[in-house]
Write a protein that holds these residues in place. Sequence first.
Motif, PDB file in Angstrom:
ATOM      1  N   ASN A  85       0.817  -1.211   0.000  1.00  0.00           N
ATOM      2  CA  ASN A  85       0.000   0.000   0.000  1.00  0.00           C
ATOM      3  C   ASN A  85       0.854   1.266   0.000  1.00  0.00           C
ATOM      4  O   ASN A  85       0.332   2.368   0.154  1.00  0.00           O
ATOM      5  N   GLY A  86       2.166   1.110  -0.174  1.00  0.00           N
ATOM      6  CA  GLY A  86       3.050   2.263  -0.268  1.00  0.00           C
ATOM      7  C   GLY A  86       3.768   2.614   1.011  1.00  0.00           C
ATOM      8  O   GLY A  86       4.436   3.656   1.068  1.00  0.00           O
ATOM      9  N   GLY A  87       3.657   1.782   2.039  1.00  0.00           N
ATOM     10  CA  GLY A  87       4.287   2.082   3.322  1.00  0.00           C
ATOM     11  C   GLY A  87       5.792   1.886   3.295  1.00  0.00           C
ATOM     12  O   GLY A  87       6.344   1.212   2.426  1.00  0.00           O
ATOM     13  N   GLY A  88       6.451   2.495   4.266  1.00  0.00           N
ATOM     14  CA  GLY A  88       7.899   2.402   4.374  1.00  0.00           C
ATOM     15  C   GLY A  88       8.328   1.448   5.469  1.00  0.00           C
ATOM     16  O   GLY A  88       7.595   1.219   6.446  1.00  0.00           O
ATOM     17  N   VAL A  89       9.537   0.901   5.317  1.00  0.00           N
ATOM     18  CA  VAL A  89      10.152   0.050   6.331  1.00  0.00           C
ATOM     19  C   VAL A  89      11.604   0.486   6.499  1.00  0.00           C
ATOM     20  O   VAL A  89      12.339   0.605   5.510  1.00  0.00           O
ATOM     21  N   VAL A  90      12.000   0.747   7.737  1.00  0.00           N
ATOM     22  CA  VAL A  90      13.391   0.997   8.089  1.00  0.00           C
ATOM     23  C   VAL A  90      13.844  -0.165   8.961  1.00  0.00           C
ATOM     24  O   VAL A  90      13.262  -0.408  10.025  1.00  0.00           O
ATOM     25  N   ALA A  91      14.844  -0.900   8.511  1.00  0.00           N
ATOM     26  CA  ALA A  91      15.322  -2.092   9.221  1.00  0.00           C
ATOM     27  C   ALA A  91      16.734  -1.819   9.721  1.00  0.00           C
ATOM     28  O   ALA A  91      17.606  -1.417   8.954  1.00  0.00           O
ATOM     29  N   ILE A  92      16.940  -2.034  11.013  1.00  0.00           N
ATOM     30  CA  ILE A  92      18.199  -1.655  11.645  1.00  0.00           C
ATOM     31  C   ILE A  92      18.932  -2.887  12.149  1.00  0.00           C
ATOM     32  O   ILE A  92      18.372  -3.700  12.905  1.00  0.00           O
ATOM     33  N   HIS A  93      20.175  -3.030  11.711  1.00  0.00           N
ATOM     34  CA  HIS A  93      21.166  -3.988  12.192  1.00  0.00           C
ATOM     35  C   HIS A  93      20.600  -5.408  12.326  1.00  0.00           C
ATOM     36  O   HIS A  93      20.470  -6.113  11.343  1.00  0.00           O
ATOM     37  N   GLY A  94      20.213  -5.812  13.529  1.00  0.00           N
ATOM     38  CA  GLY A  94      19.774  -7.179  13.756  1.00  0.00           C
ATOM     39  C   GLY A  94      18.528  -7.577  13.002  1.00  0.00           C
ATOM     40  O   GLY A  94      18.187  -8.770  12.967  1.00  0.00           O
ATOM     41  N   ALA A  95      17.851  -6.625  12.371  1.00  0.00           N
ATOM     42  CA  ALA A  95      16.629  -6.956  11.620  1.00  0.00           C
ATOM     43  C   ALA A  95      16.910  -7.933  10.491  1.00  0.00           C
ATOM     44  O   ALA A  95      15.995  -8.636  10.042  1.00  0.00           O
ATOM     45  N   SER A  96      18.145  -8.018  10.022  1.00  0.00           N
ATOM     46  CA  SER A  96      18.460  -8.974   8.951  1.00  0.00           C
ATOM     47  C   SER A  96      18.517 -10.407   9.471  1.00  0.00           C
ATOM     48  O   SER A  96      18.658 -11.336   8.673  1.00  0.00           O
ATOM     49  N   THR A  97      18.386 -10.613  10.782  1.00  0.00           N
ATOM     50  CA  THR A  97      18.275 -11.965  11.345  1.00  0.00           C
ATOM     51  C   THR A  97      16.821 -12.386  11.524  1.00  0.00           C
ATOM     52  O   THR A  97      16.555 -13.493  11.974  1.00  0.00           O
ATOM     53  N   GLY A  98      15.880 -11.508  11.197  1.00  0.00           N
ATOM     54  CA  GLY A  98      14.467 -11.781  11.426  1.00  0.00           C
ATOM     55  C   GLY A  98      13.847 -12.705  10.387  1.00  0.00           C
ATOM     56  O   GLY A  98      14.313 -12.788   9.249  1.00  0.00           O
ATOM     57  N   LEU A  99      12.794 -13.385  10.778  1.00  0.00           N
ATOM     58  CA  LEU A  99      11.983 -14.247   9.909  1.00  0.00           C
ATOM     59  C   LEU A  99      12.844 -15.066   8.942  1.00  0.00           C
ATOM     60  O   LEU A  99      12.701 -14.949   7.719  1.00  0.00           O
ATOM     61  N   PRO A 100      13.714 -15.919   9.458  1.00  0.00           N
ATOM     62  CA  PRO A 100      14.640 -16.646   8.580  1.00  0.00           C
ATOM     63  C   PRO A 100      13.961 -17.575   7.588  1.00  0.00           C
ATOM     64  O   PRO A 100      14.569 -17.943   6.577  1.00  0.00           O
ATOM     65  N   SER A 101      12.696 -17.928   7.852  1.00  0.00           N
ATOM     66  CA  SER A 101      11.991 -18.828   6.936  1.00  0.00           C
ATOM     67  C   SER A 101      11.273 -18.097   5.800  1.00  0.00           C
ATOM     68  O   SER A 101      10.710 -18.737   4.911  1.00  0.00           O
TER      69      SER A 101
END
Length: 246
Positions: A85-101
């Motif tokens: 829907n056009g929303g933004g996401v800012v992902a910081i540092h450890g966020a790249s370990t999230g939802l590994p599946s």
Amino acid sequence: MPPLHILIFSATAGYRHACIPAAITALQQLSHTSPAPFTTHATEDPTIFTPLTLAPFAVIVLLHVSGDFLTSPTQLAALQTHVRNGGGVVAIHGASTGLPSSAWYARLTGGAFANHPVPQLGRVRIVDAAHPIVAASLGRGGGMVRTKEGDKEGESQWEWVWTDEWYNFRADPDVARGDLHVLLSVDEGSYEGGEHGRDHPIAWCQEFEGGRSFYTALGHFDEAYDDEGFMAQILGGILWTARVTG
């Protein structure tokens, strides 16, 4: 201009960064100094991820989320709806370990964490000094200096001496996702343990499925959230993903 509404989400189902409280405080303080006013709502309750409850938020900040921080497929679907829907996401540092599946989540953040060497000093290269996420941070904070004038009139080259966990990713983000716009890279010759070679991206942004996302691999330590240059980039990421800039 009415204020933007920003969701700060920091639930963890894996490693938990000790800097989360300092980061939340710093993000809340940004709301008082931003050129575009915004409000913040911080929570770790995943039930907020419904299309209705996410609808007011222009940007979701995924602050050091880890593991399966969303607990149902409908919550992931709500995050997808926010982006589409056009929303933004800012992902910081450890966020790249999230939802590994979730392959979709890895595409959203732009890179999936693989490992990191011990925290150490490294040299960050400013890849795109003109991008609005980066431009306001130049010359601010500790360790950021102009190294020389650029090849074109008005351009300059910058580097940033910084201590952090230097993340390696499952695949080189710039190779795996050719539509990523790399903003910062780290010189692997300045520290030990890098696995991506000469060009090792550590911060990037992208247009993604109708929305925008920004990821930075920096931000492991409390001190990052007191650094004027680093926080200027986080603010830049919020405003860019909210389509206030660029």
